[in-house]
Motif scaffolding. Structure first.
Motif, PDB file in Angstrom:
ATOM      1  N   ASN A  19      56.615 104.101  18.659  1.00  0.00           N
ATOM      2  CA  ASN A  19      58.015 103.797  18.957  1.00  0.00           C
ATOM      3  C   ASN A  19      58.225 102.291  19.017  1.00  0.00           C
ATOM      4  O   ASN A  19      57.487 101.580  19.712  1.00  0.00           O
ATOM      5  N   ALA A  20      59.198 101.802  18.270  1.00  0.00           N
ATOM      6  CA  ALA A  20      59.593 100.402  18.325  1.00  0.00           C
ATOM      7  C   ALA A  20      60.835 100.281  19.192  1.00  0.00           C
ATOM      8  O   ALA A  20      61.850 100.921  18.915  1.00  0.00           O
ATOM      9  N   GLN A  21      60.730  99.467  20.242  1.00  0.00           N
ATOM     10  CA  GLN A  21      61.851  99.309  21.164  1.00  0.00           C
ATOM     11  C   GLN A  21      61.743  97.963  21.860  1.00  0.00           C
ATOM     12  O   GLN A  21      60.643  97.544  22.268  1.00  0.00           O
ATOM     13  N   ASP A  22      62.882  97.293  21.994  1.00  0.00           N
ATOM     14  CA  ASP A  22      62.967  96.035  22.728  1.00  0.00           C
ATOM     15  C   ASP A  22      61.967  94.996  22.219  1.00  0.00           C
ATOM     16  O   ASP A  22      61.330  94.280  23.002  1.00  0.00           O
ATOM     17  N   GLY A  23      61.811  94.931  20.901  1.00  0.00           N
ATOM     18  CA  GLY A  23      60.976  93.902  20.308  1.00  0.00           C
ATOM     19  C   GLY A  23      59.487  94.160  20.357  1.00  0.00           C
ATOM     20  O   GLY A  23      58.686  93.277  20.021  1.00  0.00           O
ATOM     21  N   MET A  24      59.094  95.368  20.747  1.00  0.00           N
ATOM     22  CA  MET A  24      57.680  95.736  20.782  1.00  0.00           C
ATOM     23  C   MET A  24      57.476  97.044  20.022  1.00  0.00           C
ATOM     24  O   MET A  24      58.378  97.888  19.951  1.00  0.00           O
ATOM     25  N   LEU A  25      56.275  97.195  19.482  1.00  0.00           N
ATOM     26  CA  LEU A  25      55.892  98.452  18.845  1.00  0.00           C
ATOM     27  C   LEU A  25      54.797  99.090  19.686  1.00  0.00           C
ATOM     28  O   LEU A  25      53.743  98.479  19.927  1.00  0.00           O
ATOM     29  N   TYR A  26      55.032 100.316  20.134  1.00  0.00           N
ATOM     30  CA  TYR A  26      54.085 101.029  20.986  1.00  0.00           C
ATOM     31  C   TYR A  26      53.415 102.140  20.192  1.00  0.00           C
ATOM     32  O   TYR A  26      54.081 102.945  19.531  1.00  0.00           O
ATOM     33  N   ALA A  27      52.086 102.180  20.269  1.00  0.00           N
ATOM     34  CA  ALA A  27      51.302 103.218  19.593  1.00  0.00           C
ATOM     35  C   ALA A  27      50.240 103.721  20.560  1.00  0.00           C
ATOM     36  O   ALA A  27      49.538 102.916  21.181  1.00  0.00           O
ATOM     37  N   GLY A  28      50.138 105.044  20.706  1.00  0.00           N
ATOM     38  CA  GLY A  28      49.193 105.599  21.669  1.00  0.00           C
ATOM     39  C   GLY A  28      48.462 106.810  21.142  1.00  0.00           C
ATOM     40  O   GLY A  28      48.842 107.385  20.109  1.00  0.00           O
ATOM     41  N   VAL A  29      47.419 107.206  21.854  1.00  0.00           N
ATOM     42  CA  VAL A  29      46.593 108.345  21.456  1.00  0.00           C
ATOM     43  C   VAL A  29      46.854 109.534  22.376  1.00  0.00           C
ATOM     44  O   VAL A  29      47.412 109.393  23.467  1.00  0.00           O
ATOM     45  N   PHE A  30      46.394 110.689  21.914  1.00  0.00           N
ATOM     46  CA  PHE A  30      46.570 111.957  22.643  1.00  0.00           C
ATOM     47  C   PHE A  30      45.207 112.440  23.125  1.00  0.00           C
ATOM     48  O   PHE A  30      44.219 112.410  22.386  1.00  0.00           O
ATOM     49  N   TYR A  31      45.174 112.923  24.367  1.00  0.00           N
ATOM     50  CA  TYR A  31      43.936 113.482  24.939  1.00  0.00           C
ATOM     51  C   TYR A  31      44.296 114.735  25.731  1.00  0.00           C
ATOM     52  O   TYR A  31      45.265 114.739  26.493  1.00  0.00           O
ATOM     53  N   ASN A  32      43.503 115.805  25.532  1.00  0.00           N
ATOM     54  CA  ASN A  32      43.731 117.001  26.350  1.00  0.00           C
ATOM     55  C   ASN A  32      42.455 117.574  26.958  1.00  0.00           C
ATOM     56  O   ASN A  32      42.500 118.621  27.599  1.00  0.00           O
ATOM     57  N   GLY A  33      41.315 116.909  26.733  1.00  0.00           N
ATOM     58  CA  GLY A  33      40.077 117.351  27.349  1.00  0.00           C
ATOM     59  C   GLY A  33      39.416 118.509  26.674  1.00  0.00           C
ATOM     60  O   GLY A  33      38.356 118.977  27.101  1.00  0.00           O
ATOM     61  N   ASP A  34      40.007 118.998  25.594  1.00  0.00           N
ATOM     62  CA  ASP A  34      39.472 120.159  24.893  1.00  0.00           C
ATOM     63  C   ASP A  34      39.113 119.762  23.467  1.00  0.00           C
ATOM     64  O   ASP A  34      38.040 119.208  23.217  1.00  0.00           O
ATOM     65  N   ASN A  35      40.014 120.000  22.546  1.00  0.00           N
ATOM     66  CA  ASN A  35      39.732 119.668  21.150  1.00  0.00           C
ATOM     67  C   ASN A  35      40.336 118.340  20.713  1.00  0.00           C
ATOM     68  O   ASN A  35      40.226 117.959  19.546  1.00  0.00           O
ATOM     69  N   TYR A  36      40.994 117.627  21.622  1.00  0.00           N
ATOM     70  CA  TYR A  36      41.498 116.293  21.341  1.00  0.00           C
ATOM     71  C   TYR A  36      40.882 115.325  22.355  1.00  0.00           C
ATOM     72  O   TYR A  36      41.343 115.225  23.496  1.00  0.00           O
ATOM     73  N   LEU A  37      39.841 114.637  21.923  1.00  0.00           N
ATOM     74  CA  LEU A  37      39.101 113.736  22.799  1.00  0.00           C
ATOM     75  C   LEU A  37      39.328 112.292  22.362  1.00  0.00           C
ATOM     76  O   LEU A  37      39.850 112.020  21.279  1.00  0.00           O
ATOM     77  N   THR A  38      38.941 111.366  23.217  1.00  0.00           N
ATOM     78  CA  THR A  38      39.091 109.945  22.935  1.00  0.00           C
ATOM     79  C   THR A  38      37.765 109.230  23.186  1.00  0.00           C
ATOM     80  O   THR A  38      36.879 109.781  23.866  1.00  0.00           O
ATOM     81  N   PRO A  39      37.588 108.016  22.668  1.00  0.00           N
ATOM     82  CA  PRO A  39      36.335 107.272  22.877  1.00  0.00           C
ATOM     83  C   PRO A  39      36.088 106.981  24.351  1.00  0.00           C
ATOM     84  O   PRO A  39      37.042 106.860  25.142  1.00  0.00           O
ATOM     85  N   PRO A  40      34.828 106.841  24.747  1.00  0.00           N
ATOM     86  CA  PRO A  40      34.494 106.607  26.164  1.00  0.00           C
ATOM     87  C   PRO A  40      35.167 105.366  26.748  1.00  0.00           C
ATOM     88  O   PRO A  40      35.484 105.342  27.940  1.00  0.00           O
TER      89      PRO A  40
END
Length: 346
Positions: free
Chosen positions: A175-196
């Motif tokens: 999402n681009a808003q107020d002069g910034m672009l925000y990008a994030g990841v999804f985690y649910n503890g099951d089949n969508y994990l993130t790096p340590p």
């Protein structure tokens, strides 16, 4: 005598044949009544889950192609052409389309050619725009497409991405808003994990597992924003989208599966800053947890990417598409709008 016997037996045969017809009609009526009871009960269950949401939110825009193969993931609004954009994926694994709802209500289904010259078949998890560019999540970053191409393309046309930017992870929202672009990841503890390294111990003693980057406007990439984050945010699990309110609150749409969705309003000014190494650079880190949570709103299942437009938060749901169907029972084929300042307080 034969004719008399025939006259006596004929009505009996007619009566016997009518029994299955009556039984079939009775069964059909029973099915209809049962379906009506299930529908009423299901709607009551959904409304019981999220009464405040339905008290405050109103259906605003119909999501396109919910009776086809489109699975909606995010929305955006092009002010220059007064058009809504919908991104997502195709449930039959064909090319992922963009849908543009024009000001007059007509729909254009567009396709995207990636910078590699191939049809876009991605998840379509995030779409946003700033200035002359429309951004669409792509591999470990996003593609940049000329906004006028997206605004002017005819139904069935293919628009071409000018290039892409790597952000270091596969974004679940953008999402681009107020002069910034925000990008994030999804985690649910099951089949969508993130790096340590994304596992952060927060001030209230809980653990977050996902990160969101904020990129400042810049000419460095040629597409409007820097590829080096200005800041990092440790965010709630199951985040599907983000926007900001006029108060400066970060609002996260969180959901997964058939569980209730939530809008979470976090005040970053209450977060004690730390540091996080992003793209080889140490940047300020802000943790969102119960100490920064200011508002929470429970919603029906499967909320997706959100935007704040003119003081209203627009929330789409994927539950009404043909892949899941059940959202059709309670009007989830619409994007809902609610005041950013009218949600329930903690």
């Amino acid at each position: 005598m034969p004719s008399d016997a025939t006259q006596i037996r004929a009505p009996q045969r007619q009566q016997e044949r009518s029994f299955p017809t009556r039984a079939l009609l009775s069964a059909l009526v029973g099915v209809i009544v049962a379906a009506a009871v299930v529908l009423v009960g299901f709607n009551a269950f959904i409304y019981q889950w999220s009464p405040s949401f339905f008290d405050q939110a109103e259906p605003a825009i119909e999501i396109p192609d919910t009776h086809g193969t489109f699975v909606p993931q995010d929305i955006d609004y092009l002010e220059s052409s007064s058009a809504w954009l919908f991104s997502g994926y195709d449930s039959t694994h064909n090319a992922s389309a963009l849908y543009r709802r024009n000001a007059d209500g007509t729909i254009a289904k567009l396709f995207v050619e990636t910078p590699a010259g191939t049809p876009y078949v991605g998840h379509g998890s995030g779409i946003t725009h700033s200035g002359e560019w429309v951004y669409l999540t792509y591999e470990t970053g996003y593609m940049a497409i000329r906004a006028h191409l997206v605004a002017d393309a005819a139904d069935g046309d293919t628009v071409f991405a000018s290039g892409s930017v790597d952000v270091g992870f596969e974004p679940a929202f953008l999402n681009a808003q107020d002069g910034m672009l925000y990008a994030g990841v999804f985690y649910n503890g099951d089949n969508y994990l993130t790096p340590p390294e994304m596992e952060i111990n927060t001030p209230d003693g809980t653990v977050n597992h996902a990160i969101m980057y904020a990129f400042a406007q810049s000419d460095a990439t040629g597409f409007g924003f820097s590829d080096v984050p200005e800041a990092a945010y440790s965010i709630p699990d199951k985040a599907q989208g983000v926007c900001l309110t006029s108060q400066g609150y970060f609002v996260f749409s969180t959901s997964y599966g058939f569980a209730p969705s939530r809008l979470l309003f976090h005040d970053a000014t209450l977060a004690s800053p730390g540091t996080y190494v992003a793209a080889g650079t140490s940047v300020p880190l802000f943790c969102f947890d119960s100490t920064t949570l200011r508002r929470e709103l429970t919603m029906p299942p499967m909320s997706e990417g959100i935007i704040n437009l003119n003081g209203k938060i627009y929330v789409p749901f994927e539950s009404a598409c043909n892949k899941y169907i059940f959202g059709k029972l309670y009007g989830a084929g619409q994007v809902y709008a609610l005041s950013a300042d009218a949600t329930s307080q903690l």
